[in-house]
Design a protein around this motif. Structure first.
Motif, PDB file in Angstrom:
ATOM      1  N   ARG A   1       4.932   9.008   0.879  1.00  0.00           N
ATOM      2  CA  ARG A   1       4.779   7.998   1.934  1.00  0.00           C
ATOM      3  C   ARG A   1       5.444   6.720   1.425  1.00  0.00           C
ATOM      4  O   ARG A   1       4.972   6.075   0.496  1.00  0.00           O
ATOM      5  CB  ARG A   1       3.310   7.792   2.257  1.00  0.00           C
ATOM      6  CG  ARG A   1       3.031   6.790   3.353  1.00  0.00           C
ATOM      7  CD  ARG A   1       1.721   7.091   4.082  1.00  0.00           C
ATOM      8  NE  ARG A   1       1.920   8.202   5.016  1.00  0.00           N
ATOM      9  CZ  ARG A   1       0.940   8.754   5.751  1.00  0.00           C
ATOM     10  NH1 ARG A   1      -0.281   8.300   5.656  1.00  0.00           N
ATOM     11  NH2 ARG A   1       1.195   9.754   6.565  1.00  0.00           N
ATOM     12  N   HIS A   2       6.566   6.387   2.059  1.00  0.00           N
ATOM     13  CA  HIS A   2       7.390   5.264   1.611  1.00  0.00           C
ATOM     14  C   HIS A   2       7.138   4.024   2.451  1.00  0.00           C
ATOM     15  O   HIS A   2       6.965   4.120   3.681  1.00  0.00           O
ATOM     16  CB  HIS A   2       8.880   5.616   1.743  1.00  0.00           C
ATOM     17  CG  HIS A   2       9.327   6.795   0.953  1.00  0.00           C
ATOM     18  ND1 HIS A   2       9.324   6.818  -0.425  1.00  0.00           N
ATOM     19  CD2 HIS A   2       9.812   7.995   1.352  1.00  0.00           C
ATOM     20  CE1 HIS A   2       9.798   7.975  -0.837  1.00  0.00           C
ATOM     21  NE2 HIS A   2      10.103   8.717   0.213  1.00  0.00           N
ATOM     22  N   GLU A   3       7.169   2.882   1.787  1.00  0.00           N
ATOM     23  CA  GLU A   3       7.103   1.596   2.466  1.00  0.00           C
ATOM     24  C   GLU A   3       8.340   0.810   2.051  1.00  0.00           C
ATOM     25  O   GLU A   3       8.572   0.603   0.858  1.00  0.00           O
ATOM     26  CB  GLU A   3       5.840   0.833   2.080  1.00  0.00           C
ATOM     27  CG  GLU A   3       5.749  -0.553   2.712  1.00  0.00           C
ATOM     28  CD  GLU A   3       4.504  -1.293   2.263  1.00  0.00           C
ATOM     29  OE1 GLU A   3       3.437  -1.082   2.855  1.00  0.00           O
ATOM     30  OE2 GLU A   3       4.612  -2.070   1.299  1.00  0.00           O
ATOM     31  N   GLN A   4       9.127   0.412   3.044  1.00  0.00           N
ATOM     32  CA  GLN A   4      10.387  -0.295   2.763  1.00  0.00           C
ATOM     33  C   GLN A   4      10.406  -1.618   3.504  1.00  0.00           C
ATOM     34  O   GLN A   4      10.421  -1.643   4.726  1.00  0.00           O
ATOM     35  CB  GLN A   4      11.579   0.550   3.213  1.00  0.00           C
ATOM     36  CG  GLN A   4      12.919  -0.097   2.939  1.00  0.00           C
ATOM     37  CD  GLN A   4      13.245  -0.143   1.464  1.00  0.00           C
ATOM     38  OE1 GLN A   4      13.451   0.867   0.826  1.00  0.00           O
ATOM     39  NE2 GLN A   4      13.279  -1.351   0.910  1.00  0.00           N
ATOM     40  N   ARG A   5      10.363  -2.696   2.761  1.00  0.00           N
ATOM     41  CA  ARG A   5      10.492  -4.022   3.356  1.00  0.00           C
ATOM     42  C   ARG A   5      11.878  -4.547   3.052  1.00  0.00           C
ATOM     43  O   ARG A   5      12.358  -4.412   1.926  1.00  0.00           O
ATOM     44  CB  ARG A   5       9.461  -4.984   2.762  1.00  0.00           C
ATOM     45  CG  ARG A   5       8.052  -4.564   2.988  1.00  0.00           C
ATOM     46  CD  ARG A   5       7.067  -5.556   2.406  1.00  0.00           C
ATOM     47  NE  ARG A   5       5.709  -5.094   2.610  1.00  0.00           N
ATOM     48  CZ  ARG A   5       4.633  -5.758   2.244  1.00  0.00           C
ATOM     49  NH1 ARG A   5       4.755  -6.913   1.639  1.00  0.00           N
ATOM     50  NH2 ARG A   5       3.436  -5.252   2.469  1.00  0.00           N
TER      51      ARG A   5
ATOM     52  N   ARG B   1      11.572  -0.306  -2.536  1.00  0.00           N
ATOM     53  CA  ARG B   1      10.755   0.671  -1.832  1.00  0.00           C
ATOM     54  C   ARG B   1       9.537   1.044  -2.691  1.00  0.00           C
ATOM     55  O   ARG B   1       9.656   1.200  -3.906  1.00  0.00           O
ATOM     56  CB  ARG B   1      11.573   1.929  -1.528  1.00  0.00           C
ATOM     57  CG  ARG B   1      10.803   2.981  -0.759  1.00  0.00           C
ATOM     58  CD  ARG B   1      11.715   4.084  -0.261  1.00  0.00           C
ATOM     59  NE  ARG B   1      12.212   4.931  -1.332  1.00  0.00           N
ATOM     60  CZ  ARG B   1      13.031   5.968  -1.126  1.00  0.00           C
ATOM     61  NH1 ARG B   1      13.446   6.231   0.105  1.00  0.00           N
ATOM     62  NH2 ARG B   1      13.442   6.709  -2.137  1.00  0.00           N
TER      63      ARG B   1
ATOM     64  N   SER C   1      12.972  -6.084  -0.450  1.00  0.00           N
ATOM     65  CA  SER C   1      12.079  -5.623  -1.516  1.00  0.00           C
ATOM     66  C   SER C   1      12.407  -4.190  -1.912  1.00  0.00           C
ATOM     67  O   SER C   1      13.053  -3.462  -1.167  1.00  0.00           O
ATOM     68  CB  SER C   1      10.622  -5.680  -1.063  1.00  0.00           C
ATOM     69  OG  SER C   1      10.245  -6.986  -0.744  1.00  0.00           O
TER      70      SER C   1
END
Lengths: 179, 125
Positions: free
Chosen positions: B63-67, B72, B70
């Motif tokens: 489960r990736h979060e990419q802002r 990942r 920033s």
């Protein structure tokens, strides 16, 4: 290996797809990406509302996933820190429509009429937060690469009470699952 | 903290994500023979091993979060789901980059992390 996924801003007729993953992008009154451009600001209106050119973003799998990427989501921090008289609206779209307007004054308002593949009327971007994100349709699977998922389109709205100068910055987040 | 998986089969066999043949995909796991699923870091240290009972189906995701602006951030999900009494029940471990592990049960659509997966083809049927 995990796929290399980037966030791309689409501009121009091509469109040009700029990798904004590691940088910021400005929403000015122009159809162009920049990290600090000041040539075409959104003019503070004497009455009514002026707009940025809408900003079109989408994920790109620069390398293919070993399995599948799906369950795309998009959200903000839930708080509008752009300043007085400044709002941000968004929605997803299934296609790309180039932004138009008058440079240095205002973009064309983001509506279903002006952006035909928009999923619906745009709404407050800050209503979407980590606990209540915007679902974005689409997926990509091995061995495919390139753009995938629906577009996320947003626009800055500037009212008469806005102050001059650059607004505060906001961070938009994408989440997705990969096998 | 990138990790790699190994699928263990009830007949003693196994499938590693990476072997001399290159990388194997999640869909290559023979779920009919699957009895355990492990994640190891790239030094080979065991991080988690899930032992599956009959009727339990593997859940695995990165489960990736990419802002924008920033790096990942990836949380690994390892767990199982099972249909009991007509209800789908699940238990999932969430492994964070610093090694911390959180475990949760039912999917929570109002939670920033514990929300449901979208099944892929090999998980259906």
């Amino acid at each position: 290996m995990a796929a290399t996924v980037t966030i791309r801003r689409h501009t121009g007729a091509g469109p040009t797809k700029t990798d904004i993953t590691g940088i910021n992008t400005r929403a000015n009154a122009e159809d162009a990406h920049s990290t600090g451009g000041t040539t075409n600001p959104i003019q503070i209106p004497a009455a009514g509302t002026n707009y940025s050119y809408w900003v079109v973003t989408r994920l790109s799998a620069d390398t293919t996933p070993s399995g599948t990427i799906n369950n795309l989501r998009w959200y903000t921090d839930g708080t509008n820190s752009l300043g007085t008289g400044v709002a941000c609206v968004m929605n997803t779209a299934t296609g790309y429509t180039q932004a138009t307007g008058t440079p240095g004054v205002s973009g064309t308002q983001l509506t279903v009429g002006n952006y035909p593949t928009l999923a619906g009327a745009p709404s407050d971007a800050f209503a979407f937060n980590s606990g209540s994100p915007k679902s974005v349709a689409g997926s990509i699977s091995n061995p495919n690469t390139g753009d995938f998922g629906d577009y996320v389109v947003y626009q800055i709205e500037v009212g008469t009470t806005a102050g001059p100068g650059a607004t505060g910055s906001e961070t938009f987040t994408w989440k997705y699952d990969e096998t | 903290m990138p990790m790699q998986w190994t699928a263990y089969y009830s007949d003693g066999g196994s499938l590693q994500q990476f072997d001399s043949g290159g990388e194997h995909g999640y869909a290559e796991i023979d779920r009919s023979r699957l009895c355990a699923f492990a994640l190891r870091d790239f030094c080979g240290r065991l991080v988690i091993c899930l032992h599956l009972d009959p009727g339990q189906r593997l859940i695995y995701r990165k489960r990736h979060e990419q802002r924008a602006g920033s790096e990942r951030v990836t949380v690994y999900m390892v767990g199982w789901q099972q249909t009991i009494g007509g209800q789908n029940i699940q238990a999932v471990c969430y492994i964070f980059p610093d090694g911390a592990v959180h475990m949760a049960g039912r999917w929570r659509e109002d939670h920033p992390l514990f929300y449901s997966i979208q099944q892929v083809a090999c998980e259906q049927g």
